[in-house]
Design an enzyme around this catalytic site. Structure first.
Site, short mmCIF file in Angstrom:
data_model
loop_
_atom_site.label_atom_id
_atom_site.label_comp_id
_atom_site.label_asym_id
_atom_site.label_seq_id
_atom_site.Cartn_x
_atom_site.Cartn_y
_atom_site.Cartn_z
N ASP A 88 0.80 -1.22 0.00
CA ASP A 88 0.00 0.00 0.00
C ASP A 88 0.83 1.26 0.00
O ASP A 88 1.96 1.26 0.44
CB ASP A 88 -0.72 0.04 1.36
CG ASP A 88 -2.17 -0.26 1.23
OD1 ASP A 88 -2.56 -0.81 0.21
OD2 ASP A 88 -2.90 0.06 2.18
N MET A 118 -8.81 9.74 8.58
CA MET A 118 -9.25 10.33 7.31
C MET A 118 -10.07 11.60 7.53
O MET A 118 -11.03 11.85 6.80
CB MET A 118 -10.08 9.30 6.50
CG MET A 118 -9.25 8.12 6.06
SD MET A 118 -10.22 6.79 5.32
CE MET A 118 -10.77 5.90 6.75
N LYS A 132 -3.30 3.35 -3.04
CA LYS A 132 -4.37 4.31 -3.30
C LYS A 132 -3.97 5.54 -2.50
O LYS A 132 -3.88 5.49 -1.29
CB LYS A 132 -5.71 3.80 -2.76
CG LYS A 132 -6.27 2.66 -3.55
CD LYS A 132 -7.54 2.17 -2.89
CE LYS A 132 -7.26 1.74 -1.47
NZ LYS A 132 -8.42 1.24 -0.76
N1 SAH Z 1 -5.59 0.49 8.21
C1 SAH Z 1 -4.98 1.77 8.58
C2 SAH Z 1 -5.89 2.95 8.32
C3 SAH Z 1 -6.20 3.19 6.87
S1 SAH Z 1 -7.25 4.59 6.63
C4 SAH Z 1 -4.57 1.71 10.05
O1 SAH Z 1 -4.95 0.78 10.76
O2 SAH Z 1 -3.83 2.59 10.49
C5 SAH Z 1 -6.06 5.84 6.28
C6 SAH Z 1 -6.00 6.84 7.40
O3 SAH Z 1 -5.22 6.34 8.47
C7 SAH Z 1 -5.33 8.15 7.03
O4 SAH Z 1 -6.21 9.01 6.39
C8 SAH Z 1 -4.93 8.68 8.39
O5 SAH Z 1 -6.01 9.25 9.06
C9 SAH Z 1 -4.55 7.39 9.10
N2 SAH Z 1 -3.11 7.13 9.04
C10 SAH Z 1 -2.50 6.09 8.47
N3 SAH Z 1 -1.17 6.14 8.67
C11 SAH Z 1 -0.93 7.25 9.41
C12 SAH Z 1 0.22 7.85 9.96
N4 SAH Z 1 1.44 7.32 9.79
N5 SAH Z 1 0.08 8.99 10.68
C13 SAH Z 1 -1.14 9.54 10.86
N6 SAH Z 1 -2.27 9.02 10.36
C14 SAH Z 1 -2.18 7.88 9.65
#
Ligand code: SAH
Length: 259
Positions: free
Chosen positions: A39, A173, A60
């Site tokens: 990803d 998000m 994405k």
């Molecule tokens: N499955 C992922 C989330 C995917 S949705 C998880 O468990 O973390 C994507 C959202 O995750 C982003 O829009 C943001 O809000 C958050 N996100 C993912 N990685 C991040 C990071 N390193 N720092 C801050 N927010 C993050």
């Protein structure tokens, strides 16, 4: 796959960014993988654990959708047809707001064997590195994980009103819809003075954390030019960061994690 049948697809949580946060099981699977389908939000430094595997980017990006979900599902099925160990490496935890459920259902539909390897979700990893405890015995007893973006046709985000009335709130998000999220929370009765933080690129050396109140968060974030991926943390616990912000003090701004 030799002899017909399917290989196994492992949906592996990569953790939020710092490569040290993947699980031991996840790393073992990367070492065995024939292909890694990864990803945008999975740190590609982790591909170093899978030097002999095919590396397939299925990213994405927020805003610029590179690959439709159906296409990613098709890639996973096609890989499982010809390879025995396929790792689907997903940012954070595969079953938290990452469409891992949809991918697992697509595999189940085709009768393809799969396993789920959990990971440190951004909503847990980013606050930890920002020095914000999500709960604290004397401050809050609950934490809610919620998405600020609900996909086409569900733009009103009704879940914000049901679940967000008390306790710590972690919004995934939410950056692109910050004005809406904040207005909504104030409308359901959260005080505009509630401490609020945004953690951008949490657990990466480039991590930035902005602290404000619910009332000032949107303006401050515009001024600081905060971009996704970023996570919102709202609640009294945010104030503890003043004493607990360890990560930015030690590593932030460096190119690499010190060994
Ligand atoms: N499955 C992922 C989330 C995917 S949705 C998880 O468990 O973390 C994507 C959202 O995750 C982003 O829009 C943001 O809000 C958050 N996100 C993912 N990685 C991040 C990071 N390193 N720092 C801050 N927010 C993050």
């Amino acid at each position: 796959m030799m002899g017909g049948g399917y290989g196994t697809v492992y949906l592996v949580g990569a953790g939020p960014g710092d490569p040290g946060l993947i699980t031991v099981r996840g790393r073992d699977l990367l070492e065995r993988a024939d292909a890694v389908v990864y990803d945008y939000l999975a740190n590609d430094a982790l591909l170093a654990y899978a030097p002999r595997a095919e590396h397939i980017f299925a990213g994405k990006r927020p805003g610029g959708h590179l690959l439709p979900q159906e296409e990613i599902n098709r890639i996973l099925v096609a890989c499982a047809r010809r390879l025995s160990c396929v790792v689907r490496l997903k940012g954070g935890d595969p079953f938290v707001f990452g469409r891992g459920g949809e991918e697992a259902l697509a595999l189940a539909d085709q009768g393809i064997p799969f396993e789920i390897v959990p990971g440190v979700t951004a909503g847990v990893g980013a606050p930890a590195y920002a020095g914000i405890p999500l709960t604290h015995r004397r401050i809050t007893q609950s934490v809610t994980f919620v998405t600020g973006h609900c996909g086409a046709g569900q733009d009103e985000g009704p879940e914000l009103s049901r679940l967000a009335e008390e306790g710590t709130l972690v919004v995934y998000m939410g950056v692109k819809r910050l004005a809406h999220v904040v207005a909504r929370l104030i409308a359901i009765g959260r005080s505009p003075a509630t401490p609020a933080a945004i953690v951008e690129w949490g657990t990466y050396p480039r991590q930035r954390t902005l602290v404000a109140t619910l009332a000032t968060l949107e303006e401050e974030s515009r001024r600081a030019v905060i971009d996704p991926p970023a996570i919102l943390i709202i609640g009294e616990v945010v104030a503890l960061r003043e004493q607990l912000h360890w990560f930015e003090r030690r590593w932030a701004g460096r190119e690499e994690y010190p060994a």
